[in-house]
Design a protein around this motif. Structure first.
Motif, PDB file in Angstrom:
ATOM      1  N   ASN A 109       0.955  -1.064  -0.033  1.00 49.47           N
ATOM      2  CA  ASN A 109      -0.013   0.036  -0.034  1.00 49.47           C
ATOM      3  C   ASN A 109       0.921   1.037   0.164  1.00 49.47           C
ATOM      4  O   ASN A 109       2.156   1.256   0.464  1.00 49.47           O
ATOM      5  CB  ASN A 109      -1.091   0.015   1.234  1.00 49.47           C
ATOM      6  N   PHE A 110       0.259   2.307  -0.471  1.00 45.19           N
ATOM      7  CA  PHE A 110       0.966   3.373  -0.464  1.00 45.19           C
ATOM      8  C   PHE A 110       1.274   4.098   0.918  1.00 45.19           C
ATOM      9  O   PHE A 110       0.614   4.072   1.783  1.00 45.19           O
ATOM     10  CB  PHE A 110       0.243   4.723  -1.214  1.00 45.19           C
ATOM     11  N   GLU A 111       2.549   4.396   1.122  1.00 46.72           N
ATOM     12  CA  GLU A 111       3.248   5.043   2.302  1.00 46.72           C
ATOM     13  C   GLU A 111       3.799   6.340   1.931  1.00 46.72           C
ATOM     14  O   GLU A 111       5.075   6.074   1.398  1.00 46.72           O
ATOM     15  CB  GLU A 111       4.142   3.855   3.030  1.00 46.72           C
ATOM     16  N   PRO A 112       3.313   7.269   2.537  1.00 50.92           N
ATOM     17  CA  PRO A 112       4.079   8.647   1.847  1.00 50.92           C
ATOM     18  C   PRO A 112       5.373   8.672   2.733  1.00 50.92           C
ATOM     19  O   PRO A 112       6.126   9.272   1.794  1.00 50.92           O
ATOM     20  CB  PRO A 112       2.979   9.671   2.741  1.00 50.92           C
ATOM     21  N   TRP A 113       5.827   8.419   3.742  1.00 50.10           N
ATOM     22  CA  TRP A 113       7.211   8.533   4.014  1.00 50.10           C
ATOM     23  C   TRP A 113       8.159   7.743   3.280  1.00 50.10           C
ATOM     24  O   TRP A 113       9.362   8.235   3.430  1.00 50.10           O
ATOM     25  CB  TRP A 113       7.179   8.171   5.877  1.00 50.10           C
ATOM     26  N   ARG A 114       7.707   6.695   2.862  1.00 52.09           N
ATOM     27  CA  ARG A 114       8.579   5.989   2.013  1.00 52.09           C
ATOM     28  C   ARG A 114       9.064   6.906   0.844  1.00 52.09           C
ATOM     29  O   ARG A 114      10.095   6.894   0.265  1.00 52.09           O
ATOM     30  CB  ARG A 114       8.335   4.621   1.628  1.00 52.09           C
ATOM     31  N   GLU A 115       7.832   7.608   0.134  1.00 48.41           N
ATOM     32  CA  GLU A 115       8.164   8.330  -1.036  1.00 48.41           C
ATOM     33  C   GLU A 115       8.991   9.347  -0.550  1.00 48.41           C
ATOM     34  O   GLU A 115      10.029   9.930  -1.507  1.00 48.41           O
ATOM     35  CB  GLU A 115       6.905   8.887  -1.573  1.00 48.41           C
ATOM     36  N   GLU A 116       9.013  10.070   0.682  1.00 50.19           N
ATOM     37  CA  GLU A 116       9.841  11.032   0.960  1.00 50.19           C
ATOM     38  C   GLU A 116      11.265  10.827   1.126  1.00 50.19           C
ATOM     39  O   GLU A 116      12.165  11.470   0.751  1.00 50.19           O
ATOM     40  CB  GLU A 116       9.341  11.893   2.374  1.00 50.19           C
ATOM     41  N   ALA A 117      11.326   9.577   1.768  1.00 53.15           N
ATOM     42  CA  ALA A 117      12.824   9.098   1.926  1.00 53.15           C
ATOM     43  C   ALA A 117      13.409   9.044   0.426  1.00 53.15           C
ATOM     44  O   ALA A 117      14.659   8.928   0.340  1.00 53.15           O
ATOM     45  CB  ALA A 117      13.032   7.847   2.741  1.00 53.15           C
ATOM     46  N   ALA A 118      12.714   8.175  -0.364  1.00 50.52           N
ATOM     47  CA  ALA A 118      13.133   8.146  -1.780  1.00 50.52           C
ATOM     48  C   ALA A 118      13.566   9.321  -2.396  1.00 50.52           C
ATOM     49  O   ALA A 118      14.602   9.408  -2.951  1.00 50.52           O
ATOM     50  CB  ALA A 118      12.233   7.352  -2.648  1.00 50.52           C
ATOM     51  N   GLU A 119      12.700  10.512  -2.199  1.00 52.05           N
ATOM     52  CA  GLU A 119      12.893  11.632  -2.823  1.00 52.05           C
ATOM     53  C   GLU A 119      14.335  12.206  -2.423  1.00 52.05           C
ATOM     54  O   GLU A 119      15.191  12.841  -3.000  1.00 52.05           O
ATOM     55  CB  GLU A 119      11.976  12.682  -2.689  1.00 52.05           C
ATOM     56  N   GLU A 120      14.398  12.240  -0.937  1.00 52.52           N
ATOM     57  CA  GLU A 120      15.577  12.686  -0.358  1.00 52.52           C
ATOM     58  C   GLU A 120      16.828  11.908  -1.030  1.00 52.52           C
ATOM     59  O   GLU A 120      17.954  12.462  -1.335  1.00 52.52           O
ATOM     60  CB  GLU A 120      15.478  12.570   1.213  1.00 52.52           C
ATOM     61  N   GLU A 121      16.746  10.665  -1.163  1.00 46.91           N
ATOM     62  CA  GLU A 121      17.770   9.929  -1.570  1.00 46.91           C
ATOM     63  C   GLU A 121      18.242  10.416  -3.087  1.00 46.91           C
ATOM     64  O   GLU A 121      19.312  10.683  -3.276  1.00 46.91           O
ATOM     65  CB  GLU A 121      17.374   8.566  -1.468  1.00 46.91           C
ATOM     66  N   GLU A 122      17.097  10.676  -3.931  1.00 51.09           N
ATOM     67  CA  GLU A 122      17.460  11.042  -5.161  1.00 51.09           C
ATOM     68  C   GLU A 122      18.215  12.269  -5.260  1.00 51.09           C
ATOM     69  O   GLU A 122      18.912  12.636  -5.839  1.00 51.09           O
ATOM     70  CB  GLU A 122      16.146  10.939  -6.030  1.00 51.09           C
ATOM     71  N   ASP A 123      17.599  13.259  -4.249  1.00 53.06           N
ATOM     72  CA  ASP A 123      18.085  14.566  -4.326  1.00 53.06           C
ATOM     73  C   ASP A 123      19.408  14.690  -3.864  1.00 53.06           C
ATOM     74  O   ASP A 123      20.366  15.118  -4.374  1.00 53.06           O
ATOM     75  CB  ASP A 123      17.069  15.433  -3.405  1.00 53.06           C
ATOM     76  N   ARG A 124      20.097  13.894  -2.811  1.00 54.67           N
ATOM     77  CA  ARG A 124      21.209  13.693  -2.482  1.00 54.67           C
ATOM     78  C   ARG A 124      22.110  13.219  -3.744  1.00 54.67           C
ATOM     79  O   ARG A 124      23.404  13.593  -3.750  1.00 54.67           O
ATOM     80  CB  ARG A 124      21.252  12.829  -1.306  1.00 54.67           C
ATOM     81  N   LEU A 125      21.791  12.263  -4.215  1.00 56.55           N
ATOM     82  CA  LEU A 125      22.600  11.471  -5.303  1.00 56.55           C
ATOM     83  C   LEU A 125      22.721  12.639  -6.420  1.00 56.55           C
ATOM     84  O   LEU A 125      23.972  12.731  -7.244  1.00 56.55           O
ATOM     85  CB  LEU A 125      21.894  10.271  -5.778  1.00 56.55           C
TER      86      LEU A 125
END
Length: 295
Positions: A109-125
């Motif tokens: 199921n959709f979990e918003p905190w996982r999307e935020e973590a993924a976006e932060e990881e992409e921004d860092r890279l």
């Protein structure tokens, strides 16, 4: 009944465990384990869309994933069946993220905190890649980070100074409260002492006043001056249980003075004067006329 629960087993004297033949088991054999669904999932199959909540219990098959590991940590795969259509669902462990990953037959199921973590990881890279290609951008980023750290340190120092000031103020308040309490106690002690001394003085004065009675002394018939003297009154009963009369407590001079007053008062007693009757008038001087009634 107690004999049935004995855990000791009989081994014959000629028992040799090395002679027991070992069972040949395939290398990657699936094991049946009892587990709960590690995450909420939505079954995606052609027959149903059943919702399987987190914590649902299953009898699952477990196996080791071949050719996959994370720094030497084995990865396991689990097989479960949908509770509605019995479709097979598989998920495996994810040691990198300390979680589980859905592999086949279901999706999380959709979990918003996982999307935020993924976006932060992409921004860092993306930031790291940009700094590698552009040295000026890396310098700007370092300057911005250092400025942010300085602001954080300044704010932390202000908070520490404020806490220290509040602590000193609290200690000073405590000291002033203690000193004020001591002063109040000393003032209360002095007030109690002064009040006690005043009470003692009042009691002493009352004893002195009630122990003496001031009576006027009558002078002789030839002299016109009079004086006052203090006379101590002592009450003493003649018999046990008998109280003295008031006349017996008076002095001789007082008795003579009282007799003198009686005689003077009797000789100068006022005489009653009768009012003269005025003919035809009442006592108020009003003339009264009587009319005769004809018969």
């Amino acid at each position: 009944m107690s004999e049935r629960k004995v855990l000791n087993k009989y081994f014959p004297p000629d028992f040799d465990p090395d002679l027991i033949p070992r069972r040949k088991v395939p290398r990657n054999t699936q094991q049946v384990v009892r587990l709960m669904a590690p995450f909420s999932m939505q079954v995606r199959c052609n027959t149903c869309g059943e919702y399987i909540y987190k914590g649902k219990k299953f009898n699952a098959r477990k196996e080791t994933v071949e050719g996959e590991d994370y720094f030497g940590i084995k990865i396991f795969r689990f097989y479960i069946k949908c509770t509605l259509c019995s479709a097979e669902i598989t998920f495996k462990t994810d040691p990198k993220n300390t979680d589980y990953a859905a592999e086949h037959g279901a999706s999380r199921n959709f979990e918003p905190w996982r999307e935020e973590a993924a976006e932060e990881e992409e921004d860092r890279l993306a930031k790291l890649e940009e700094e590698e290609n552009n040295p000026m951008k890396a310098l700007e980023n370092r300057t911005t980070d250092s400025k942010r750290e300085m602001d954080i340190l300044d704010a932390l120092q202000d908070i520490r100074a404020k806490n220290a000031r509040l602590e000193r103020a609290g200690n000073s308040v405590d000291v002033s409260a203690v000193l004020g309490k001591r002063e109040r106690e000393e003032e209360e002690d002095e007030e109690a002492k002064r009040k006690r001394l005043e009470d003692e003085e009042d009691e002493k004065l009352v004893r002195e006043v009630f122990s003496k009675v001031d009576m006027p002394v009558a002078s002789g018939s030839g002299s016109s001056s009079s004086g006052e003297s203090s006379i101590t009154v002592k009450r003493k009963a003649d018999a046990v249980g008998a109280e003295p009369t008031v006349q017996s407590l008076l002095s001789e001079s007082t008795k003579s003075l009282m007799e003198l007053k009686k005689t003077v008062g009797s000789s100068k007693a006022p005489q009653i004067v009768k009012k003269k009757d005025v003919k035809g008038k009442n006592s108020l001087g009003i003339k009264v006329v009587k009319k005769k009634v004809a018969t």
